[in-house]
Design an enzyme around this catalytic site. Structure first.
Site, PDB file in Angstrom:
ATOM      1  N   LYS A 194     -34.099  99.707  28.586  1.00 54.94           N
ATOM      2  CA  LYS A 194     -34.268 101.107  28.252  1.00 54.94           C
ATOM      3  C   LYS A 194     -35.248 101.759  28.803  1.00 54.94           C
ATOM      4  CE  LYS A 194     -32.182 100.496  23.504  1.00 54.94           C
ATOM      5  NZ  LYS A 194     -32.547 100.457  22.113  1.00 54.94           N
ATOM      6  N   ALA A 204     -37.942 100.804  23.626  1.00 56.43           N
ATOM      7  CA  ALA A 204     -38.169  99.946  22.469  1.00 56.43           C
ATOM      8  C   ALA A 204     -36.766  99.537  21.946  1.00 56.43           C
ATOM      9  CB  ALA A 204     -38.982 100.538  21.386  1.00 56.43           C
ATOM     10  N   ASP A 205     -36.694  98.348  21.190  1.00 54.71           N
ATOM     11  CA  ASP A 205     -35.615  97.904  20.596  1.00 54.71           C
ATOM     12  C   ASP A 205     -35.885  97.387  19.339  1.00 54.71           C
ATOM     13  OD1 ASP A 205     -32.466  98.418  20.744  1.00 54.71           O
ATOM     14  OD2 ASP A 205     -32.683  96.140  20.120  1.00 54.71           O
ATOM     15  N   THR A 206     -35.242  97.355  18.136  1.00 53.36           N
ATOM     16  CA  THR A 206     -35.372  96.566  16.984  1.00 53.36           C
ATOM     17  C   THR A 206     -34.252  95.978  16.339  1.00 53.36           C
ATOM     18  OG1 THR A 206     -37.091  98.156  16.457  1.00 53.36           O
ATOM     19  CG2 THR A 206     -36.183  96.745  14.648  1.00 53.36           C
TER      20      THR A 206
END
Length: 192
Positions: free
Chosen positions: A55, A72-74
């Site tokens: 990203k 960011a990623d969760t």
């Protein structure tokens, strides 16, 4: 674009925008689509780090000026099972029933990309859910809140009442670990 902008955020998430605003940085949002598909045999922590990196780098490719790009990623992880955004009520029920009365991990990776480098930090938080009733899972789905959330819940919303204990970073569970993000940005801005 304001010449006061310090960085770009490669995320459409309103929660990430709020958290980054809390840190006091001036930023603009970039929209870039990155496929979120786990590769065969990919460990959850490697997957979430790769997505954050992808990203940030996709944002760097479309950024109108040369500034650091934050991605960011969760993901929600139960054992080795990665619980992503639910596709429908049955999917959400399956996830929430699996989380009910158990401890799971929320992994958030944050990446900061510049033309020279891309640094990634991973934050893992343990979250314990109390036992959930089927009727409250269905009522929760009807609120619309779980539709676009990893693991079919948002800790900062109605689902906060499901959480009996948290060990780690609350802001990382929401979607952006404040401490690690601040350190990444400070380091990149000092190099400029």
């Amino acid at each position: 674009m304001s010449n006061l902008t310090q960085l770009y955020l490669a995320s459409g998430s309103p929660r990430r925008r709020e958290l980054l605003t809390q840190l006091g940085y001036r930023f603009e949002v970039l929209r870039c689509d990155v496929p979120e598909e786990r590769q065969s045999g990919e460990k959850p922590q490697d997957y979430v780090c790769r997505l954050a990196r992808d990203k940030a780098q996709a944002g760097l490719a479309v950024a109108p000026t040369v500034l650091p790009v934050l991605g960011a990623d969760t993901i929600v992880v139960l054992g080795e099972r990665v619980l992503e955004k639910p596709s429908d009520l049955l999917d959400a029920k399956d996830m929430l029933e699996a989380l009910s009365g158990r401890v799971h991990q929320v992994m958030t990776a944050v990446a900061l990309a510049t033309p020279e480098r891309c640094d990634v930090r991973l934050v893992t938080t343990n979250v314990a859910f109390r036992k959930l009733e089927e009727s409250e899972i269905e009522a929760y789905w009807q609120t619309g809140e779980p539709c676009d959330k990893a693991g079919a819940y948002g800790i900062q919303g109605i689902a906060g009442k499901f959480v009996s204990r948290i060990e780690g970073s609350y802001s990382a569970v929401v979607g952006l670990p404040l401490l690690e993000t601040d350190l990444l940005i400070k380091s990149a801005l000092e190099l400029r």
